[in-house]
Write a protein that holds these residues in place. Sequence first.
Motif, PDB file in Angstrom:
ATOM      1  N   ALA A 136      -1.418   5.909  -6.221  1.00 26.77           N
ATOM      2  CA  ALA A 136      -0.720   4.671  -6.467  1.00 26.77           C
ATOM      3  C   ALA A 136      -0.617   3.757  -5.637  1.00 26.77           C
ATOM      4  O   ALA A 136      -0.628   3.876  -4.422  1.00 26.77           O
ATOM      5  CB  ALA A 136       0.497   5.078  -7.229  1.00 26.77           C
ATOM      6  N   THR A 137      -0.876   2.551  -6.067  1.00 27.72           N
ATOM      7  CA  THR A 137      -0.753   1.241  -5.229  1.00 27.72           C
ATOM      8  C   THR A 137       0.558   0.966  -4.903  1.00 27.72           C
ATOM      9  O   THR A 137       0.953   0.716  -3.595  1.00 27.72           O
ATOM     10  CB  THR A 137      -1.472   0.170  -6.108  1.00 27.72           C
ATOM     11  N   VAL A 138       1.631   1.208  -5.949  1.00 30.52           N
ATOM     12  CA  VAL A 138       2.962   1.028  -5.645  1.00 30.52           C
ATOM     13  C   VAL A 138       3.596   2.180  -6.430  1.00 30.52           C
ATOM     14  O   VAL A 138       3.238   1.996  -7.614  1.00 30.52           O
ATOM     15  CB  VAL A 138       3.514  -0.424  -5.668  1.00 30.52           C
ATOM     16  N   ILE A 139       4.678   2.380  -6.157  1.00 29.07           N
ATOM     17  CA  ILE A 139       5.738   3.432  -6.956  1.00 29.07           C
ATOM     18  C   ILE A 139       7.057   2.358  -6.955  1.00 29.07           C
ATOM     19  O   ILE A 139       7.293   1.649  -6.107  1.00 29.07           O
ATOM     20  CB  ILE A 139       5.906   4.800  -6.521  1.00 29.07           C
ATOM     21  N   GLY A 164      13.438   5.144   1.626  1.00 28.93           N
ATOM     22  CA  GLY A 164      12.181   4.607   1.549  1.00 28.93           C
ATOM     23  C   GLY A 164      11.308   4.868   2.563  1.00 28.93           C
ATOM     24  O   GLY A 164      10.150   5.417   2.406  1.00 28.93           O
ATOM     25  N   LYS A 165      11.814   5.161   3.816  1.00 28.70           N
ATOM     26  CA  LYS A 165      10.964   5.709   4.977  1.00 28.70           C
ATOM     27  C   LYS A 165      10.457   7.360   4.487  1.00 28.70           C
ATOM     28  O   LYS A 165       9.406   7.645   5.089  1.00 28.70           O
ATOM     29  CB  LYS A 165      11.832   5.567   6.262  1.00 28.70           C
ATOM     30  N   GLN A 166      11.557   8.055   4.085  1.00 26.63           N
ATOM     31  CA  GLN A 166      11.376   9.317   4.010  1.00 26.63           C
ATOM     32  C   GLN A 166      10.011   9.483   2.742  1.00 26.63           C
ATOM     33  O   GLN A 166       9.110  10.258   2.759  1.00 26.63           O
ATOM     34  CB  GLN A 166      12.283  10.130   3.490  1.00 26.63           C
ATOM     35  N   SER A 174       2.976   1.970  -1.140  1.00 31.45           N
ATOM     36  CA  SER A 174       3.942   1.154  -0.944  1.00 31.45           C
ATOM     37  C   SER A 174       5.107   1.538  -1.989  1.00 31.45           C
ATOM     38  O   SER A 174       4.842   2.084  -3.010  1.00 31.45           O
ATOM     39  CB  SER A 174       3.726  -0.193  -1.158  1.00 31.45           C
ATOM     40  N   ILE A 175       6.140   1.157  -1.849  1.00 31.03           N
ATOM     41  CA  ILE A 175       7.305   1.267  -2.573  1.00 31.03           C
ATOM     42  C   ILE A 175       8.230   0.327  -2.987  1.00 31.03           C
ATOM     43  O   ILE A 175       8.590  -0.717  -2.207  1.00 31.03           O
ATOM     44  CB  ILE A 175       8.367   2.375  -1.851  1.00 31.03           C
ATOM     45  N   LEU A 176       8.681  -0.165  -4.219  1.00 28.98           N
ATOM     46  CA  LEU A 176       9.364  -0.955  -4.679  1.00 28.98           C
ATOM     47  C   LEU A 176      10.694  -0.173  -5.008  1.00 28.98           C
ATOM     48  O   LEU A 176      10.725   0.436  -6.253  1.00 28.98           O
ATOM     49  CB  LEU A 176       9.127  -1.977  -5.730  1.00 28.98           C
ATOM     50  N   MET A 177      11.952   0.084  -4.185  1.00 30.29           N
ATOM     51  CA  MET A 177      13.073   0.650  -4.776  1.00 30.29           C
ATOM     52  C   MET A 177      14.303  -0.195  -5.262  1.00 30.29           C
ATOM     53  O   MET A 177      14.647  -1.154  -4.588  1.00 30.29           O
ATOM     54  CB  MET A 177      13.630   1.338  -3.455  1.00 30.29           C
ATOM     55  N   LYS A 178      14.335   0.053  -6.613  1.00 30.56           N
ATOM     56  CA  LYS A 178      15.085  -0.856  -7.190  1.00 30.56           C
ATOM     57  C   LYS A 178      16.551  -0.595  -7.123  1.00 30.56           C
ATOM     58  O   LYS A 178      17.170   0.440  -6.861  1.00 30.56           O
ATOM     59  CB  LYS A 178      14.921  -0.647  -8.877  1.00 30.56           C
ATOM     60  N   PHE A 192       8.791  -1.653   0.456  1.00 31.10           N
ATOM     61  CA  PHE A 192       8.049  -1.249   1.664  1.00 31.10           C
ATOM     62  C   PHE A 192       6.649  -1.440   1.419  1.00 31.10           C
ATOM     63  O   PHE A 192       6.042  -0.474   0.617  1.00 31.10           O
ATOM     64  CB  PHE A 192       8.585   0.386   1.898  1.00 31.10           C
ATOM     65  N   ASP A 193       6.051  -2.131   2.080  1.00 28.06           N
ATOM     66  CA  ASP A 193       4.761  -2.619   1.974  1.00 28.06           C
ATOM     67  C   ASP A 193       3.630  -1.649   2.488  1.00 28.06           C
ATOM     68  O   ASP A 193       4.020  -0.800   3.252  1.00 28.06           O
ATOM     69  CB  ASP A 193       4.340  -4.153   2.386  1.00 28.06           C
ATOM     70  N   PRO A 194       2.267  -1.901   2.441  1.00 28.86           N
ATOM     71  CA  PRO A 194       1.367  -0.880   2.880  1.00 28.86           C
ATOM     72  C   PRO A 194       1.396  -0.861   4.579  1.00 28.86           C
ATOM     73  O   PRO A 194       1.122   0.187   4.967  1.00 28.86           O
ATOM     74  CB  PRO A 194       0.038  -1.472   2.392  1.00 28.86           C
ATOM     75  N   ASN A 195       2.052  -1.813   5.274  1.00 30.20           N
ATOM     76  CA  ASN A 195       1.825  -1.906   6.645  1.00 30.20           C
ATOM     77  C   ASN A 195       3.478  -1.614   7.269  1.00 30.20           C
ATOM     78  O   ASN A 195       3.719  -1.848   8.110  1.00 30.20           O
ATOM     79  CB  ASN A 195       1.725  -3.344   7.144  1.00 30.20           C
ATOM     80  N   ASN A 196       4.180  -0.636   6.419  1.00 32.11           N
ATOM     81  CA  ASN A 196       5.364  -0.101   6.800  1.00 32.11           C
ATOM     82  C   ASN A 196       6.441  -1.538   6.969  1.00 32.11           C
ATOM     83  O   ASN A 196       7.478  -1.101   7.808  1.00 32.11           O
ATOM     84  CB  ASN A 196       5.274   0.804   7.816  1.00 32.11           C
ATOM     85  N   ARG A 197       6.309  -2.511   6.550  1.00 27.39           N
ATOM     86  CA  ARG A 197       7.352  -3.420   6.710  1.00 27.39           C
ATOM     87  C   ARG A 197       8.088  -3.335   5.336  1.00 27.39           C
ATOM     88  O   ARG A 197       7.773  -3.035   4.399  1.00 27.39           O
ATOM     89  CB  ARG A 197       6.692  -4.816   6.719  1.00 27.39           C
ATOM     90  N   CYS A 198       9.577  -3.771   5.671  1.00 25.35           N
ATOM     91  CA  CYS A 198      10.579  -3.509   4.584  1.00 25.35           C
ATOM     92  C   CYS A 198      10.904  -5.128   4.286  1.00 25.35           C
ATOM     93  O   CYS A 198      11.617  -5.628   5.138  1.00 25.35           O
ATOM     94  CB  CYS A 198      11.603  -2.897   5.093  1.00 25.35           C
TER      95      CYS A 198
END
Length: 277
Positions: A136-139, A164-166, A174-178, A192-198
Amino acid sequence: MKKYTYPSVLSIAGFDGSGGAGIHADIKTISALGCYATTVLTALPVQNTQGVRNIYPIPLEAVEDQIEAVMEDIMPAAIKIGMVHTPELVESITSTLKKYDAVPIVLDPVMVATSGHRLIEEDSINALIEQLIPIATVITPNMDEAAILANMNVKTLEEMRIAGKQIKELGCNSILMKGGHQETTNITSLFFDPNNRCHSFETKKIRTNNTHGSGCTLSSAIASLLAQGKTLFESVDVAQSYVYNAIYSGKNVQTGKGNGPLNHFFNPQKMIKNEMD
């Protein structure tokens, strides 16, 4: 004579006869954002605005046939995957998609309905983690779903950051946590983007029960914006604004006796036409 194509988005998701969630929400969202919607039905939940009554399975072969029929004829520019409630279904979708060139995938790990009804079998979680999440590109998990994926309580913003880190360590791109379940005046979602920035996104909480299908809407909005050629960050940003306005525009409308749907067509876009080479 010039020829054109529409940016196509494939929704692989479940059914909602009440029209607010699943492929129904996806079709409305994709259309409202000027894209062309195609669909693959993964399950037949019997539900309305008050909750889920039953879930009838779709044969795996039928799911595979649906994916192949669409992919071989109307190749999508982006794919949204929603309800995949069994490990066999996860395996079937993953193996079928791998036959084709990679396309951006937005995975909404649907586990818990707005009504609180659990929608996924326990052994499906590992299948999601091992097979679908890595491609997945993003979850786009909500706080309850993030808690299941991270195997921890997720009630606060700090717990969201830890979860998010876990989840990122599971091999997630990458994750978009709602943050919609927060009971604060303002709600914060974390990307949380592909470069691990939040990145934090904050909006005012809209007091309404009309949020049925909001998760489906968000994930299909991100897919639609990716299909238009927008960056992942821009797609995540604009999609959240779209969902906020769809909730706000439908907050005082009663549709059904439970959690009503969003107003997907508060500002519909014309179908986008891209010139063919």
